[in-house]
Design a protein around this motif. Structure first.
Motif, PDB file in Angstrom:
ATOM      1  N   PRO A   1       0.818  -1.304   0.157  1.00 13.85           N
ATOM      2  CA  PRO A   1       0.032  -0.284  -0.585  1.00 13.85           C
ATOM      3  C   PRO A   1       0.729   0.882  -0.053  1.00 13.85           C
ATOM      4  CG  PRO A   1      -0.308  -1.036   1.067  1.00 13.85           C
ATOM      5  CD  PRO A   1       0.495  -2.463   1.287  1.00 13.85           C
ATOM      6  N   ALA A   2       2.261   1.067   0.672  1.00 19.28           N
ATOM      7  CA  ALA A   2       3.489   2.275   0.747  1.00 19.28           C
ATOM      8  C   ALA A   2       3.095   2.478  -0.773  1.00 19.28           C
ATOM      9  CB  ALA A   2       4.109   2.018   1.379  1.00 19.28           C
ATOM     10  N   ARG A   3       3.548   1.278  -1.500  1.00 21.24           N
ATOM     11  CA  ARG A   3       3.604   2.173  -3.497  1.00 21.24           C
ATOM     12  C   ARG A   3       2.667   2.701  -3.959  1.00 21.24           C
ATOM     13  NH1 ARG A   3       5.224  -3.755  -3.108  1.00 21.24           N
ATOM     14  NH2 ARG A   3       7.863  -3.950  -3.050  1.00 21.24           N
ATOM     15  N   THR A   4       1.630   2.199  -3.754  1.00 20.41           N
ATOM     16  CA  THR A   4      -0.314   2.751  -3.665  1.00 20.41           C
ATOM     17  C   THR A   4      -0.252   4.705  -3.220  1.00 20.41           C
ATOM     18  OG1 THR A   4      -0.715   0.675  -4.311  1.00 20.41           O
ATOM     19  CG2 THR A   4      -2.247   3.131  -3.886  1.00 20.41           C
ATOM     20  N   ALA A   5       0.657   4.839  -2.077  1.00 25.62           N
ATOM     21  CA  ALA A   5       0.299   6.192  -1.617  1.00 25.62           C
ATOM     22  C   ALA A   5       1.288   6.620  -2.496  1.00 25.62           C
ATOM     23  CB  ALA A   5       1.162   5.524  -0.189  1.00 25.62           C
ATOM     24  N   GLY A   6       2.776   6.435  -2.379  1.00 30.17           N
ATOM     25  CA  GLY A   6       3.898   6.765  -3.358  1.00 30.17           C
ATOM     26  C   GLY A   6       3.485   7.730  -4.407  1.00 30.17           C
ATOM     27  N   GLN A   7       3.373   6.421  -5.262  1.00 26.91           N
ATOM     28  CA  GLN A   7       2.113   7.009  -6.995  1.00 26.91           C
ATOM     29  C   GLN A   7       1.270   8.091  -6.759  1.00 26.91           C
ATOM     30  OE1 GLN A   7       1.633   2.958  -8.032  1.00 26.91           O
ATOM     31  NE2 GLN A   7       4.023   1.977  -8.208  1.00 26.91           N
ATOM     32  N   ASP A   8       0.303   7.268  -5.395  1.00 30.73           N
ATOM     33  CA  ASP A   8      -0.674   8.329  -5.251  1.00 30.73           C
ATOM     34  C   ASP A   8       0.450  10.372  -5.415  1.00 30.73           C
ATOM     35  OD1 ASP A   8      -3.514   8.924  -5.612  1.00 30.73           O
ATOM     36  OD2 ASP A   8      -2.415  10.464  -3.839  1.00 30.73           O
ATOM     37  N   LEU A   9       0.595  10.171  -4.387  1.00 33.11           N
ATOM     38  CA  LEU A   9       1.739  11.253  -3.856  1.00 33.11           C
ATOM     39  C   LEU A   9       2.371  11.661  -4.956  1.00 33.11           C
ATOM     40  CD1 LEU A   9       2.533  10.397  -0.416  1.00 33.11           C
ATOM     41  CD2 LEU A   9       1.272  11.657  -1.031  1.00 33.11           C
ATOM     42  N   ALA A  10       2.880  10.925  -5.881  1.00 33.36           N
ATOM     43  CA  ALA A  10       3.574  11.570  -7.156  1.00 33.36           C
ATOM     44  C   ALA A  10       3.207  12.533  -8.106  1.00 33.36           C
ATOM     45  CB  ALA A  10       4.292  10.414  -8.001  1.00 33.36           C
ATOM     46  N   ALA A  11       1.767  12.004  -8.290  1.00 38.51           N
ATOM     47  CA  ALA A  11       0.708  12.321  -9.174  1.00 38.51           C
ATOM     48  C   ALA A  11       0.115  13.771  -8.754  1.00 38.51           C
ATOM     49  CB  ALA A  11      -0.852  11.029  -9.599  1.00 38.51           C
ATOM     50  N   LYS A  12       0.530  14.055  -7.380  1.00 34.00           N
ATOM     51  CA  LYS A  12      -0.418  15.562  -6.731  1.00 34.00           C
ATOM     52  C   LYS A  12       0.973  15.840  -7.096  1.00 34.00           C
ATOM     53  CE  LYS A  12      -3.789  13.032  -4.783  1.00 34.00           C
ATOM     54  NZ  LYS A  12      -4.367  12.113  -3.530  1.00 34.00           N
ATOM     55  N   GLY A  13       2.011  16.277  -7.714  1.00 35.08           N
ATOM     56  CA  GLY A  13       3.638  17.256  -7.641  1.00 35.08           C
ATOM     57  C   GLY A  13       4.855  16.625  -6.568  1.00 35.08           C
ATOM     58  N   TYR A  14       4.326  15.154  -5.763  1.00 37.06           N
ATOM     59  CA  TYR A  14       5.356  15.824  -4.659  1.00 37.06           C
ATOM     60  C   TYR A  14       6.465  14.779  -5.279  1.00 37.06           C
ATOM     61  CZ  TYR A  14       2.785  17.692  -0.848  1.00 37.06           C
ATOM     62  OH  TYR A  14       1.596  18.266   0.365  1.00 37.06           O
ATOM     63  N   ARG A  15       7.879  14.540  -4.609  1.00 37.87           N
ATOM     64  CA  ARG A  15       8.884  14.195  -5.591  1.00 37.87           C
ATOM     65  C   ARG A  15       8.963  12.733  -3.751  1.00 37.87           C
ATOM     66  NH1 ARG A  15      14.930  16.058  -4.680  1.00 37.87           N
ATOM     67  NH2 ARG A  15      16.170  13.875  -3.350  1.00 37.87           N
ATOM     68  N   ILE A  16       9.119  11.637  -3.648  1.00 33.82           N
ATOM     69  CA  ILE A  16       8.100  10.266  -3.239  1.00 33.82           C
ATOM     70  C   ILE A  16      10.044   9.375  -3.555  1.00 33.82           C
ATOM     71  CG2 ILE A  16       7.390   8.707  -1.780  1.00 33.82           C
ATOM     72  CD1 ILE A  16       6.310  11.536  -1.394  1.00 33.82           C
ATOM     73  N   ASP A  17      10.125   9.165  -1.702  1.00 34.86           N
ATOM     74  CA  ASP A  17      11.709   8.342  -2.176  1.00 34.86           C
ATOM     75  C   ASP A  17      10.814   7.230  -1.332  1.00 34.86           C
ATOM     76  OD1 ASP A  17      13.424   9.161  -3.472  1.00 34.86           O
ATOM     77  OD2 ASP A  17      14.457   9.946  -2.173  1.00 34.86           O
ATOM     78  N   LEU A  18      10.271   6.001  -1.386  1.00 31.09           N
ATOM     79  CA  LEU A  18      10.260   5.247  -0.214  1.00 31.09           C
ATOM     80  C   LEU A  18      11.266   3.822  -0.134  1.00 31.09           C
ATOM     81  CD1 LEU A  18       8.372   3.127   1.544  1.00 31.09           C
ATOM     82  CD2 LEU A  18       7.446   2.037  -0.988  1.00 31.09           C
ATOM     83  N   VAL A  19      11.791   3.560   1.149  1.00 29.47           N
ATOM     84  CA  VAL A  19      12.885   3.164   1.125  1.00 29.47           C
ATOM     85  C   VAL A  19      12.779   2.083   2.013  1.00 29.47           C
ATOM     86  CG1 VAL A  19      15.234   3.365   2.739  1.00 29.47           C
ATOM     87  CG2 VAL A  19      14.649   5.077   1.554  1.00 29.47           C
ATOM     88  N   VAL A  20      13.187   0.986   1.431  1.00 28.27           N
ATOM     89  CA  VAL A  20      12.366  -0.061   1.878  1.00 28.27           C
ATOM     90  C   VAL A  20      13.487  -1.114   2.545  1.00 28.27           C
ATOM     91  CG1 VAL A  20      11.132  -3.006   1.765  1.00 28.27           C
ATOM     92  CG2 VAL A  20      10.407  -1.051  -0.070  1.00 28.27           C
ATOM     93  N   ILE A  21      13.356  -2.114   3.775  1.00 29.61           N
ATOM     94  CA  ILE A  21      14.674  -2.290   4.691  1.00 29.61           C
ATOM     95  C   ILE A  21      14.172  -3.507   4.809  1.00 29.61           C
ATOM     96  CG2 ILE A  21      16.116  -1.523   7.308  1.00 29.61           C
ATOM     97  CD1 ILE A  21      14.995   1.238   6.968  1.00 29.61           C
ATOM     98  N   PRO A  22      15.137  -4.262   4.152  1.00 29.03           N
ATOM     99  CA  PRO A  22      15.157  -5.758   4.089  1.00 29.03           C
ATOM    100  C   PRO A  22      15.208  -6.579   5.878  1.00 29.03           C
ATOM    101  CG  PRO A  22      16.794  -5.397   2.497  1.00 29.03           C
ATOM    102  CD  PRO A  22      16.328  -4.553   3.886  1.00 29.03           C
ATOM    103  N   LYS A  23      14.901  -7.467   6.524  1.00 30.36           N
ATOM    104  CA  LYS A  23      14.669  -7.821   7.573  1.00 30.36           C
ATOM    105  C   LYS A  23      14.135  -6.929   8.716  1.00 30.36           C
ATOM    106  CE  LYS A  23      18.787  -9.028   7.489  1.00 30.36           C
ATOM    107  NZ  LYS A  23      20.251  -9.762   7.759  1.00 30.36           N
TER     108      LYS A  23
END
Length: 282
Positions: free
Chosen positions: A237-259
């Motif tokens: 869902p964070a990916r979906t939220a990030g893509q939605d924010l990008a559509a609203k003009g934001y520069r978004i980084d999602l940093v996924v941390i293994p384990k």
């Protein structure tokens, strides 16, 4: 007769005092509302699309924990300053930490804690990074056990910044927001719903619902740190939220941390250091 007259005067005085207190309360609320209106982000219909990127980072040392326990170190209280500032008519408590060595134009990071914690826990996670980089830390306490997601008190934060600037030379062009869990959501929505000097927003273990975020006239870059095994705020869902924010003009980084999971208090100093490097690059 004299006794009755004195009683009558006392009653009038008490009534006038109560009336003045009530009038003062409503006057303060009106003034606070007017001040808040100055910080409210105006609605806009469209923006230029931003961008979303996902980063899988193996640079964090994630430990396996048999038990999850954290308490603020007792010695930290002696290194920080506790403050009370009025938010309208409400007294609000916050903490600050100023390293021994800071430049004449020190950057400021405002920290928002997770549910059931307080600002000192966030300062503990950020203290080493602040010492290394001369960062002034400001960590408010939520008005209850968690941060509201519809009351962002921009005037209160403005008062905090002004108070810090009276004793420390801070750089108003280098101010950043960071939060954990619901504090991360609060920071993200604060930057979305209000106008402030924030240059960037980062959060760990939390992100706002896409439906609660609107296009912003000065959308600042945002970064979300999530554990691969996060259960409260899953990655997909964070990916979906990030893509939605990008559509609203934001520069978004999602940093996924293994384990990694939702637990912040073993990896917090590493997240702080990583987030600061990103803040400093903006």
């Amino acid at each position: 007769m004299l006794r009755r007259f004195s009683f009558f005067i006392a009653r009038i005085s008490s009534t006038l005092l109560v009336a003045l207190v009530i009038l003062g309360f409503f006057a303060e609320r009106h003034a606070t509302q007017q001040d808040a209106d100055k910080f409210r982000a105006p609605p806009i219909e469209s923006v230029e699309r931003g961008f979303f990127r996902e980063i899988r980072s193996n640079r964090f040392d994630v430990a396996y924990l048999e038990a999850y326990h954290y308490a603020v170190p007792a010695e930290l209280r002696a290194l920080t300053t506790n403050h009370i500032t009025l938010d309208g008519w409400r007294p609000r408590n916050w903490h600050s930490y100023v390293p021994e060595t800071v430049a004449d134009d020190a950057p400021v990071v405002i920290l928002f804690h997770g549910a059931g914690r307080d600002g000192l826990a966030m300062i503990d996670m950020w203290k080493d990074t602040a010492d290394k980089n001369g960062i002034v830390l400001v960590a408010p306490n939520a008005p209850g056990t968690y941060w509201p997601l519809d009351d962002f008190s921009p005037t209160y934060l403005d008062k905090i910044i002004n108070k810090i600037s009276q004793t420390t030379n801070i750089d108003n062009s280098r101010m950043y927001l960071f939060g954990h869990s619901i504090g991360a959501i609060h920071a993200q929505l604060l930057a979305n719903k209000t106008l402030g000097p924030w240059r960037g927003v980062a959060g760990h273990g939390g992100y706002a619902s896409p439906s609660s975020v609107v296009p912003h006239p000065t959308a600042v870059p945002q970064r979300i740190y999530l554990g691969e095994h996060e259960t409260e705020f899953p990655v997909e869902p964070a990916r979906t939220a990030g893509q939605d924010l990008a559509a609203k003009g934001y520069r978004i980084d999602l940093v996924v941390i293994p384990k990694h999971t939702h637990w912040f208090y073993d990896i917090g100093p590493q997240i702080a250091d990583h987030a600061w490097q990103w803040f400093a690059s903006l």
